[in-house]
Design a protein around this motif. Structure first.
Motif, PDB file in Angstrom:
ATOM      1  N   ALA A  50      92.190 -23.314  52.943  1.00  0.00           N
ATOM      2  CA  ALA A  50      92.100 -23.109  54.391  1.00  0.00           C
ATOM      3  C   ALA A  50      91.265 -24.193  55.053  1.00  0.00           C
ATOM      4  O   ALA A  50      91.599 -24.681  56.142  1.00  0.00           O
ATOM      5  N   ALA A  51      90.166 -24.594  54.428  1.00  0.00           N
ATOM      6  CA  ALA A  51      89.321 -25.626  55.013  1.00  0.00           C
ATOM      7  C   ALA A  51      89.975 -27.002  54.905  1.00  0.00           C
ATOM      8  O   ALA A  51      89.860 -27.833  55.813  1.00  0.00           O
ATOM      9  N   ALA A  52      90.674 -27.247  53.798  1.00  0.00           N
ATOM     10  CA  ALA A  52      91.298 -28.554  53.593  1.00  0.00           C
ATOM     11  C   ALA A  52      92.470 -28.784  54.539  1.00  0.00           C
ATOM     12  O   ALA A  52      92.644 -29.881  55.075  1.00  0.00           O
ATOM     13  N   ARG A  56      89.286 -30.904  56.870  1.00  0.00           N
ATOM     14  CA  ARG A  56      87.895 -31.110  56.480  1.00  0.00           C
ATOM     15  C   ARG A  56      87.788 -31.611  55.035  1.00  0.00           C
ATOM     16  O   ARG A  56      88.689 -31.441  54.232  1.00  0.00           O
ATOM     17  N   GLN A  57      86.637 -32.223  54.746  1.00  0.00           N
ATOM     18  CA  GLN A  57      86.363 -32.715  53.398  1.00  0.00           C
ATOM     19  C   GLN A  57      85.773 -31.569  52.583  1.00  0.00           C
ATOM     20  O   GLN A  57      84.695 -31.061  52.889  1.00  0.00           O
ATOM     21  N   VAL A  58      86.493 -31.173  51.563  1.00  0.00           N
ATOM     22  CA  VAL A  58      86.165 -29.951  50.825  1.00  0.00           C
ATOM     23  C   VAL A  58      85.953 -30.268  49.350  1.00  0.00           C
ATOM     24  O   VAL A  58      86.784 -30.945  48.726  1.00  0.00           O
ATOM     25  N   GLN A 135      94.169 -28.523  46.109  1.00  0.00           N
ATOM     26  CA  GLN A 135      94.044 -29.958  45.865  1.00  0.00           C
ATOM     27  C   GLN A 135      95.091 -30.749  46.652  1.00  0.00           C
ATOM     28  O   GLN A 135      94.791 -31.804  47.226  1.00  0.00           O
ATOM     29  N   LYS A 136      96.312 -30.248  46.685  1.00  0.00           N
ATOM     30  CA  LYS A 136      97.359 -30.934  47.439  1.00  0.00           C
ATOM     31  C   LYS A 136      97.025 -30.981  48.922  1.00  0.00           C
ATOM     32  O   LYS A 136      97.438 -31.904  49.639  1.00  0.00           O
ATOM     33  N   ALA A 137      96.270 -29.973  49.393  1.00  0.00           N
ATOM     34  CA  ALA A 137      95.861 -29.957  50.800  1.00  0.00           C
ATOM     35  C   ALA A 137      94.715 -30.916  51.070  1.00  0.00           C
ATOM     36  O   ALA A 137      94.382 -31.170  52.232  1.00  0.00           O
ATOM     37  N   GLY A 138      94.092 -31.437  49.994  1.00  0.00           N
ATOM     38  CA  GLY A 138      93.024 -32.411  50.161  1.00  0.00           C
ATOM     39  C   GLY A 138      91.696 -32.039  49.541  1.00  0.00           C
ATOM     40  O   GLY A 138      90.763 -32.863  49.538  1.00  0.00           O
ATOM     41  N   ALA A 139      91.556 -30.817  49.018  1.00  0.00           N
ATOM     42  CA  ALA A 139      90.298 -30.411  48.398  1.00  0.00           C
ATOM     43  C   ALA A 139      90.086 -31.163  47.085  1.00  0.00           C
ATOM     44  O   ALA A 139      91.037 -31.475  46.364  1.00  0.00           O
ATOM     45  N   GLY A 325      87.209 -19.714  54.555  1.00  0.00           N
ATOM     46  CA  GLY A 325      87.494 -21.133  54.724  1.00  0.00           C
ATOM     47  C   GLY A 325      87.635 -21.521  56.180  1.00  0.00           C
ATOM     48  O   GLY A 325      87.127 -22.571  56.620  1.00  0.00           O
ATOM     49  N   GLU A 326      88.315 -20.686  56.948  1.00  0.00           N
ATOM     50  CA  GLU A 326      88.514 -20.982  58.367  1.00  0.00           C
ATOM     51  C   GLU A 326      87.199 -20.970  59.134  1.00  0.00           C
ATOM     52  O   GLU A 326      86.933 -21.852  59.969  1.00  0.00           O
TER      53      GLU A 326
END
Length: 454
Positions: A50-52, A56-58, A135-139, A325-326
């Protein structure tokens, strides 16, 4: 070891979306993540996702190497399915269309449904898939990272907008917001001050079985109302393995172990050697337990969020993790303590307005079940509306809280059953009926019984 370089994109001056920001002046060698999530189970992976996806950098910290085994029945009900990331493919091991209910091995009755009630997964596969989506979302995932403490004040904290997560090896990770999803006995819950009012002991076996036995269980689960107040057992088929377990209030581990042994024997499974034998404590929060402290939130088991009657936790973990996360994103953007506190209170309100209501009804259901298991067994096996309610809840068409709120009959029934019984003996009810096993082919009698409002 980390599946990704934990320092990736951490250089000073990184462009937005490529790595955590540099620390304050004089601290250029120390990076600050927007959100650090501790624990990579369903709650933590959902929070990280949710954060990624919000850009955001997670950083997602997990003390174990993935995949890892977790004591869990692995039932995926409707609310769990509805809380998964878009495009997530459930690694189902079986699809449940029938449930056999029994009372301590007696009075067994099987109810069937044309439509799938819920799915069954193995936690190592499920958890790993959730982490992959985060991870695919950027975390960024970092395994083998055990947290020893969290600090929001002191020399390790460069400013009031930053939280220091201190690892067991002495390394300090900095973040604008922290989400604790490290389990009910984790460090983050202790930091927040989570209070618990219900602790249960679950014992579970993973039993490999031959094809003939696996075929007999395919598509059908067993739920047994146990001999100890509030206890129950389950058999969940997952291909060539049966997940068999029991749960009851903590305090008499020997009695819980005997229940498991007797339960396994009554199912004719005592001759098979378990591949895994494990135990786990589940913990429910008290109504006044905090969900945050400063810039730190807790979710899932770390917050004591699970359904008190069934002790179902996956859907609570996924839903609370997403909310955590949000709201962690909003806290990471807060420039002062007042704003951070406001966002944390909003998170708490969101949890209490949804999951908190379900937990309240679940506590009442547990109270009824502890004192009147026979009534609930008779209702769910012999009263068609009760079976339909069970099916609707497992499919996600409603919830315990929604059922009581929108159905006057359900509300009146719960009010009636929740009244204390006369006398002090509150043990499981007994029946003079002879043991029987029969199947109720509702699909042949009345197909409308399985209809669910979309």
């Amino acid at each position: 070891m980390s599946s990704e370089n934990a320092d990736a994109g951490s250089e000073s001056g990184s462009a937005p979306g490529t790595g955590p920001e540099a620390g304050p002046a004089g601290e250029h060698d120390r990076t600050v993540w927007d959100v650090v999530v501790v624990g990579a189970g369903p709650a933590g992976a959902s929070a990280a996702y949710a954060a990624a996806v919000a850009g955001r950098q997670v950083l997602l910290l997990e003390k174990a190497e993935l995949p890892r085994y977790k004591t869990c029945g692995g039932g995926i009900i409707g609310p769990s399915r509805d809380s998964l990331p878009p495009g997530f493919e459930l690694p189902l091991r079986d699809r449940v269309h029938a449930v056999t209910f029994s009372m301590n091995g007696r009075l067994a009755r099987t109810r069937r449904s044309r439509r799938m009630l819920f799915g069954l997964i193995n936690r190592p596969e499920f958890d790993a898939s959730l982490v992959e989506h985060a991870q695919k979302a950027g975390a960024v995932l970092r395994t083998g990272a055990s947290v020893s403490r969290v600090q929001q004040h002191g020399p390790a904290v460069p400013d009031r907008r930053t939280v220091a997560v201190v690892l067991s090896d002495g390394e300090t990770v900095l973040a604008r917001a922290v989400v604790g999803a490290d389990g009910s006995a984790g460090r983050i819950g202790a930091h927040v001050g989570v209070k618990l009012d219900q602790v249960d002991l679950g014992l579970e076996l993973e039993i490999p079985v031959p094809p003939t036995v696996a075929e007999d269980w395919a598509g059908r689960v067993l739920i047994d109302w146990g001999p100890l107040p509030g206890s129950y057992g389950w058999v969940f088929p997952k291909g060539d393995t049966l997940t068999v377990g029991v749960i009851s209030a903590r305090g008499d581990g020997a009695a819980t172990k005997r229940y498991l042994e007797d339960f396994v024997a009554k199912q004719g499974l005592a001759g098979f050697e378990p591949a895994i034998s494990s135990g786990h404590l589940t913990r429910c929060r008290s109504d006044d337990s905090p969900l945050s402290r400063g810039r730190v939130l807790v979710c899932g088991d770390a917050a004591g969020l699970l359904e008190p009657w069934t002790r179902e936790g996956i859907s609570f973990a996924l839903r609370s993790g997403r909310l955590a996360g949000e709201w962690a994103v909003r806290i990471s953007e807060a420039h002062d303590a007042v704003d951070a506190r406001r966002q944390a209170l909003n998170y708490a309100f969101a949890i209490k307005a949804g999951l908190g209501v379900e937990m309240s009804v679940g506590r009442r259901m547990l109270s009824v079940f502890e004192r009147r298991p026979g009534v609930l067994h008779a209702a769910i096996t012999g009263f068609r509306p009760a079976w339909k309610a069970f099916a609707d809840i497992t499919r996600g068409a409603t919830s315990l809280g929604g059922l009581v709120r929108t159905h006057p009959l359900a509300r009146r029934a719960l009010d009636l059953l929740d009244r204390p019984k006369a006398g002090t003996a509150q043990g499981p009810e007994k029946s003079g009926e002879q043991e029987r096993t029969r199947e109720d082919e509702d699909r042949d009698k009345d197909p409308k019984d399985d209809a669910v409002t979309p």
